[in-house]
Write a protein that holds these residues in place. Structure first.
Motif, PDB file in Angstrom:
ATOM      1  N   PHE A 125     -39.749  90.572  23.930  1.00  0.00           N
ATOM      2  CA  PHE A 125     -40.691  89.483  24.160  1.00  0.00           C
ATOM      3  C   PHE A 125     -41.364  89.120  22.831  1.00  0.00           C
ATOM      4  O   PHE A 125     -42.492  89.536  22.537  1.00  0.00           O
ATOM      5  N   LYS A 126     -40.664  88.328  22.034  1.00  0.00           N
ATOM      6  CA  LYS A 126     -41.118  88.069  20.674  1.00  0.00           C
ATOM      7  C   LYS A 126     -42.397  87.234  20.645  1.00  0.00           C
ATOM      8  O   LYS A 126     -43.252  87.438  19.788  1.00  0.00           O
ATOM      9  N   ARG A 127     -42.532  86.281  21.561  1.00  0.00           N
ATOM     10  CA  ARG A 127     -43.742  85.471  21.557  1.00  0.00           C
ATOM     11  C   ARG A 127     -44.963  86.316  21.897  1.00  0.00           C
ATOM     12  O   ARG A 127     -46.034  86.148  21.314  1.00  0.00           O
ATOM     13  N   HIS A 128     -44.820  87.243  22.855  1.00  0.00           N
ATOM     14  CA  HIS A 128     -45.924  88.139  23.178  1.00  0.00           C
ATOM     15  C   HIS A 128     -46.251  89.038  21.976  1.00  0.00           C
ATOM     16  O   HIS A 128     -47.423  89.324  21.700  1.00  0.00           O
ATOM     17  N   ALA A 129     -45.189  89.493  21.287  1.00  0.00           N
ATOM     18  CA  ALA A 129     -45.411  90.340  20.114  1.00  0.00           C
ATOM     19  C   ALA A 129     -46.148  89.563  19.022  1.00  0.00           C
ATOM     20  O   ALA A 129     -47.074  90.081  18.383  1.00  0.00           O
ATOM     21  N   ILE A 130     -45.758  88.310  18.809  1.00  0.00           N
ATOM     22  CA  ILE A 130     -46.432  87.482  17.807  1.00  0.00           C
ATOM     23  C   ILE A 130     -47.900  87.312  18.171  1.00  0.00           C
ATOM     24  O   ILE A 130     -48.790  87.395  17.308  1.00  0.00           O
ATOM     25  N   ARG A 131     -48.170  87.107  19.459  1.00  0.00           N
ATOM     26  CA  ARG A 131     -49.558  86.942  19.878  1.00  0.00           C
ATOM     27  C   ARG A 131     -50.366  88.216  19.626  1.00  0.00           C
ATOM     28  O   ARG A 131     -51.499  88.166  19.138  1.00  0.00           O
ATOM     29  N   ALA A 132     -49.778  89.363  19.966  1.00  0.00           N
ATOM     30  CA  ALA A 132     -50.492  90.632  19.784  1.00  0.00           C
ATOM     31  C   ALA A 132     -50.763  90.902  18.309  1.00  0.00           C
ATOM     32  O   ALA A 132     -51.886  91.260  17.926  1.00  0.00           O
ATOM     33  N   PHE A 133     -49.757  90.709  17.458  1.00  0.00           N
ATOM     34  CA  PHE A 133     -49.953  90.951  16.030  1.00  0.00           C
ATOM     35  C   PHE A 133     -50.905  89.922  15.417  1.00  0.00           C
ATOM     36  O   PHE A 133     -51.667  90.246  14.496  1.00  0.00           O
ATOM     37  N   SER A 134     -50.861  88.690  15.914  1.00  0.00           N
ATOM     38  CA  SER A 134     -51.762  87.656  15.392  1.00  0.00           C
ATOM     39  C   SER A 134     -53.213  87.986  15.729  1.00  0.00           C
ATOM     40  O   SER A 134     -54.111  87.806  14.887  1.00  0.00           O
ATOM     41  N   GLU A 135     -53.467  88.449  16.949  1.00  0.00           N
ATOM     42  CA  GLU A 135     -54.828  88.841  17.328  1.00  0.00           C
ATOM     43  C   GLU A 135     -55.312  90.005  16.468  1.00  0.00           C
ATOM     44  O   GLU A 135     -56.479  90.036  16.048  1.00  0.00           O
ATOM     45  N   LEU A 136     -54.407  90.944  16.197  1.00  0.00           N
ATOM     46  CA  LEU A 136     -54.785  92.073  15.355  1.00  0.00           C
ATOM     47  C   LEU A 136     -55.080  91.618  13.929  1.00  0.00           C
ATOM     48  O   LEU A 136     -56.059  92.052  13.310  1.00  0.00           O
ATOM     49  N   ALA A 137     -54.237  90.713  13.403  1.00  0.00           N
ATOM     50  CA  ALA A 137     -54.458  90.203  12.042  1.00  0.00           C
ATOM     51  C   ALA A 137     -55.744  89.383  11.956  1.00  0.00           C
ATOM     52  O   ALA A 137     -56.402  89.349  10.917  1.00  0.00           O
ATOM     53  N   LEU A 138     -56.113  88.728  13.063  1.00  0.00           N
ATOM     54  CA  LEU A 138     -57.351  87.966  13.078  1.00  0.00           C
ATOM     55  C   LEU A 138     -58.564  88.893  13.052  1.00  0.00           C
ATOM     56  O   LEU A 138     -59.553  88.624  12.362  1.00  0.00           O
ATOM     57  N   GLU A 139     -58.476  90.002  13.790  1.00  0.00           N
ATOM     58  CA  GLU A 139     -59.570  90.970  13.808  1.00  0.00           C
ATOM     59  C   GLU A 139     -59.628  91.780  12.510  1.00  0.00           C
ATOM     60  O   GLU A 139     -60.709  92.092  12.016  1.00  0.00           O
TER      61      GLU A 139
END
Length: 453
Positions: A125-139
């Motif tokens: 689930f690459k889109r979900h993975a991108i979302r999770a990593f993006s939220e982490l990079a934002l924090e």
């Protein structure tokens, strides 16, 4: 009598004090016993993992979780174990449950979000993975592991603008080293996408930015040259191909046919001879010599034949040179010359003969084998159409041009020079390794190594 009574009262007091201390101040051994149980479970789980018993390891970690739900570490271990077993849904649930905890500190929360992204990535689930990593990079903007995972995902999805933004964040820290060639390749890929959508202004801006970062980037130069030729500006395209050949003379077999065509259409073919001679004076590579022989064949086939024979003395397996020589001999040669060249070609093909390859792990050998020496599988032997006998895996992705020294390797089957081979940097070598052969085997080409990030 009074002394005896005093002693009795003191004794009773001491006894009562001892009872009170034993009742209210005795050390609680439950945490020690719990820690001992958990230690034994951790040890048994580790033993099970080493022995390959993942079910047993999961059972032992489950005991730790059931014994003390306040600890976070066993949840991380259990989630990673589920992911390794391919139970991605359970791994996701475990890490999501950790994120829902209110008593979680910042470090544990970052770790849980990163592990959740890894779960989604492992599940596809690459889109979900991108979302999770993006939220982490934002924090946590300096979380390099999350940024590196995001960069790889955006590249894989063809989202080159997002990949470039992430890469610049990743290399913005103190002491970080940026790769101008990598940035130029991402910009050139953006330019190609903009050209396909018809946004020529954006295409030109991206290409100008790419060449400002890396003036000798072949990807950007070739993209711009193809754009100018499509717009009918053949003289500008010829100038760009000249820049490309000067920047990467080791890739002359791919560049020269396009350069010659552009110069011919622009009416500037006379300039090509001087360009080739100047480059040959600096580096007499086989690719440049082959281009010079092709140019000579337009005017003097006999001299071109002699040049091709000299090239084949140095590189007998260079099939593009043999193809060019064969064409000249069919037009101008004698029967004996054609026969001699054909016999020589057969000898070369015999040395380049294909062998056998394991259909499971890719191990290659010259002789047929019943059991693969690599993976020990039986009955997996196949004809090695994709690689030469004795070769290992396909070479890594090769896109950088102009900075790293070239290394000549046996190439995949691709169209002969001048037949419209795909541009370097836009193909996937891993996929090309499994594609059916296009044309002649044994051709050689220059592969440029990419500095690892």
């Amino acid at each position: 009598m009074e002394h005896a009574l005093l002693y009795a009262v003191c004794g009773i007091g001491v006894f009562a004090l001892g009872v009170l201390i034993g009742r209210y101040y005795a050390p609680d051994l439950k945490p020690l016993k719990r820690a001992a149980r958990q230690g034994r479970s951790y040890a048994r789980a580790l033993t099970a993992v080493v022995a390959g018993d993942r079910d047993g390891a999961a059972a032992e970690l489950g005991k730790v979780v059931a014994d003390d739900v306040q600890q976070v570490e066993p949840y991380f271990a259990l989630g990673c174990l589920f992911r390794e077993r391919g139970e991605h849904e359970r791994a996701v649930r475990v890490h999501q449950s950790v994120l829902l905890r209110r008593d979680l500190d910042k470090q544990a929360r970052e770790r849980a979000r990163y592990e959740l992204g890894q779960d989604f990535l492992a599940a596809g689930f690459k889109r979900h993975a991108i979302r999770a990593f993006s939220e982490l990079a934002l924090e946590s903007p300096k979380h390099t592991a999350a940024l590196a995972a995001l960069l790889k995902l955006h590249e894989g999805e063809g989202e080159h603008a997002e990949a470039l933004a992430v890469y610049r964040k990743l290399t913005s820290g103190e002491g970080a080293v940026r790769d101008p060639s990598f940035e130029a390749h991402l910009l050139a890929a953006q330019a190609a996408a903009a050209a396909q959508s018809g946004d020529l202004d954006a295409t030109r801006r991206r290409l100008e930015e790419a060449l400002a970062i890396d003036a000798g980037n072949l990807h950007a130069l070739a993209t711009w040259a193809q754009l100018e030729r499509a717009r009918g500006r053949v003289s500008e395209a010829a100038t760009l191909w000249e820049r490309a050949l000067r920047a990467a003379p080791e890739l002359a077999p791919w560049i020269y046919p396009r350069l010659e065509e552009a110069f011919f259409e622009a009416g500037r073919l006379d300039e090509v001879e001087g360009l080739l001679d100047a480059l040959l004076a600096r580096e007499a590579s086989v690719g440049l010599r082959l281009g010079r022989a092709r140019l000579t064949a337009r005017r003097n086939p006999r001299d071109a034949t002699e040049q091709l024979v000299e090239i084949l003395r140095d590189a007998p397996a260079l099939l593009p040179a043999r193809e060019e020589l064969g064409r000249l001999l069919l037009q101008y040669g004698t029967g004996d010359a054609i026969r001699a060249e054909y016999e020589s070609l057969l000898e070369v093909l015999k040395r380049l003969g294909r062998g056998y390859r394991c259909g499971s792990c890719g191990h290659a050998a010259a002789d047929l084998f019943w059991q693969c020496p690599g993976c020990r599988g039986w009955g997996t032997v196949r004809l090695a159409w994709g690689r030469r006998a004795g070769e290992g895996a396909a070479p890594p992705a090769a896109v950088r041009v102009g900075a790293a020294p070239a290394k000549v390797l046996p190439a995949r089957e691709r169209p002969a020079l001048g037949d419209g081979a795909a541009a370097t940097g836009g193909s996937d070598p891993a996929k090309a390794a499994e594609s059916p052969p296009a044309v002649k085997p044994g051709e050689t080409t220059a592969v440029i190594a990419v500095p690892r990030r």
